[in-house]
Design an enzyme around this catalytic site. Structure first.
Site, PDB file in Angstrom:
ATOM      1  N   ASN A  44      -9.509   1.905   9.375  1.00  0.00           N
ATOM      2  CA  ASN A  44      -9.169   1.656  10.386  1.00  0.00           C
ATOM      3  C   ASN A  44      -9.669   2.379  11.611  1.00  0.00           C
ATOM      4  O   ASN A  44     -10.144   1.848  12.502  1.00  0.00           O
ATOM      5  CB  ASN A  44      -7.619   1.927  10.491  1.00  0.00           C
ATOM      6  CG  ASN A  44      -6.819   1.235  11.496  1.00  0.00           C
ATOM      7  OD1 ASN A  44      -5.433   1.043  11.227  1.00  0.00           O
ATOM      8  ND2 ASN A  44      -7.147   1.228  12.787  1.00  0.00           N
ATOM      9  N   THR A  45      -9.600   3.569  11.566  1.00  0.00           N
ATOM     10  CA  THR A  45      -9.964   4.423  12.891  1.00  0.00           C
ATOM     11  C   THR A  45     -11.424   4.384  13.181  1.00  0.00           C
ATOM     12  O   THR A  45     -11.738   4.251  14.232  1.00  0.00           O
ATOM     13  CB  THR A  45      -9.716   6.131  12.402  1.00  0.00           C
ATOM     14  OG1 THR A  45      -8.220   6.027  12.012  1.00  0.00           O
ATOM     15  CG2 THR A  45      -9.912   6.638  13.702  1.00  0.00           C
ATOM     16  N   GLY A  56      -8.357   9.284   9.062  1.00  0.00           N
ATOM     17  CA  GLY A  56      -8.775   9.380  10.366  1.00  0.00           C
ATOM     18  C   GLY A  56      -9.958  10.352  10.756  1.00  0.00           C
ATOM     19  O   GLY A  56     -10.392  10.918  11.713  1.00  0.00           O
ATOM     20  N   ALA A 107      -9.331   5.060   3.211  1.00  0.00           N
ATOM     21  CA  ALA A 107      -9.414   6.252   4.079  1.00  0.00           C
ATOM     22  C   ALA A 107     -10.799   7.257   4.424  1.00  0.00           C
ATOM     23  O   ALA A 107     -11.013   7.601   3.278  1.00  0.00           O
ATOM     24  CB  ALA A 107      -8.224   7.012   3.944  1.00  0.00           C
ATOM     25  N   GLY A 108     -10.803   7.632   5.462  1.00  0.00           N
ATOM     26  CA  GLY A 108     -11.820   8.759   5.820  1.00  0.00           C
ATOM     27  C   GLY A 108     -13.276   8.145   6.085  1.00  0.00           C
ATOM     28  O   GLY A 108     -14.080   9.096   6.393  1.00  0.00           O
ATOM     29  N   LYS A 133       0.825  -1.132  -0.084  1.00  0.00           N
ATOM     30  CA  LYS A 133       0.120  -0.074  -0.005  1.00  0.00           C
ATOM     31  C   LYS A 133       0.929   1.112   0.060  1.00  0.00           C
ATOM     32  O   LYS A 133       1.494   1.595   1.148  1.00  0.00           O
ATOM     33  CB  LYS A 133      -0.984   0.031   1.232  1.00  0.00           C
ATOM     34  CG  LYS A 133      -1.946   1.303   1.425  1.00  0.00           C
ATOM     35  CD  LYS A 133      -2.543   1.121   2.481  1.00  0.00           C
ATOM     36  CE  LYS A 133      -3.083   2.678   2.922  1.00  0.00           C
ATOM     37  NZ  LYS A 133      -4.053   2.785   4.079  1.00  0.00           N
TER      38      LYS A 133
END
EC number: 2.8.1.10
Lengths: 65, 257
Positions: free
Chosen positions: B206-207, B157, B184-185, B96
């Protein structure tokens, strides 16, 4: 001789990268290495001579996103 | 489902491994959600603590595909060197590729990204580039050798979701045969479902899971959302329209006025 290992001054009598890993707690560890910013493959560690002032990076798996 | 460099994933749920309250919760989140890919990273290891060895043991036991990242890299050289180190440690050609260009938004430096992607692809890596939703950049990444694109939904995040649905839809339409991942996001499962409904092949987050009050529950919610969105996309959604159209048939309606 004095090396910089992962950003910390480190004294060692190791002469090669493989020797350094064996003497500083990395025996059998899954790590990747770089010397002075250049990747050093596992197969090349035996023949990678160290010199005073060398910058070593020893990296291991870590959490990531 | 489109393949990722010849690999068919069990589902389109790619989950990060950072920020969890504990290793046990991380492990449960993966096992109960069934996420098919785990993103991982490389960091400095201490010869005394050897923390990375324990972490790697947990990930290997999960039996999922491992996608190492180059998070935190700001230059081509940093990213390429990190990718080489990751390939050796994790034993995979997948990478990645992140080359960060702005510290506030963690927006990728797309110029450096394309250059790094070309170097790595020529060296046999299978590159998953973390990019923006810019179509021109996407095209250059494909020409550089990438066979997967990972546009951001919103800054890493942030949990803002799909900031530019028009751009993401355009990317899907422009590259119908390329596996696409919203990376992401994302903050909520409904946003993951929306990404899959657009025809995306996977989401990477992830977050939103790790920082939820109940990370395991949230991982399962995301897994169901990804599945729902995948099924919806396959089922050919209706076209929206501006005016109402009665769903109940008018034929046979009683005359009561």
């Amino acid at each position: 001789m004095l090396l910089n290992v992962n950003g910390e001054p480190t004294e060692t009598d190791a002469t090669t990268l493989a020797d350094f890993l064996a003497k500083h707690g990395f025996e059998g560890a899954v790590v990747a290495t770089a010397v002075n910013g250049a990747f050093v493959a596992k197969t090349a560690r035996d023949n990678t001579q160290l010199a005073a002032g060398d910058q070593l990076e020893i990296l291991a798996p870590m959490q990531g996103g | 489902m489109r393949q990722f460099y010849g690999t068919e994933l069990a589902n389109g749920f790619m989950l990060g491994t950072a920020l969890y309250p504990s290793p046990a919760i991380l492990e449960q989140a993966f096992r109960q959600s069934g996420a098919s890919v785990a993103t991982v990273s490389l960091r400095r290891e201490s010869g005394q603590a050897r923390e990375g060895q324990d972490f790697w043991g947990i990930i290997r036991e999960l039996g999922v595909h491992v996608l190492p990242n180059t998070a935190g890299c700001h230059t081509v050289k940093e990213a390429v060197t990190t990718a080489h180190m990751a390939r050796e440690v994790f034993g995979t050609k997948w990478i990645k590729l992140e080359v960060i260009g702005d510290q506030d938004t963690l927006q990728p430096d797309v110029f450096a990204l394309v250059e790094a992607a070309r170097i790595l692809a020529e060296d046999g890596f299978e590159v998953f580039p973390y990019t923006t939703d810019d179509l021109v950049v996407a095209d250059k990444l494909l020409h550089a050798g990438c066979e997967v694109l990972m546009p951001w939904g919103a800054p890493i995040g942030s949990g803002l979701g799909l900031n530019n649905i028009y751009a993401l839809r355009s990317m899907r339409a422009h590259f119908p045969d390329v596996p696409l991942v919203v990376d992401a996001g994302l903050g909520l499962p409904s946003q993951a479902a929306a990404a899959m409904e657009l025809g995306y092949d996977a989401v990477l987050l992830n977050t939103a899971v790790a920082k939820a009050g109940d990370p395991v529950g949230m991982a399962c919610a995301f897994a169901k959302a990804v599945e729902a969105g995948t099924l919806a996309a396959t089922a050919d959604p209706m076209e929206p329209r501006d005016m109402a159209a009665p769903s109940t048939p008018l034929i046979g309606k009683a005359f009561l006025s």
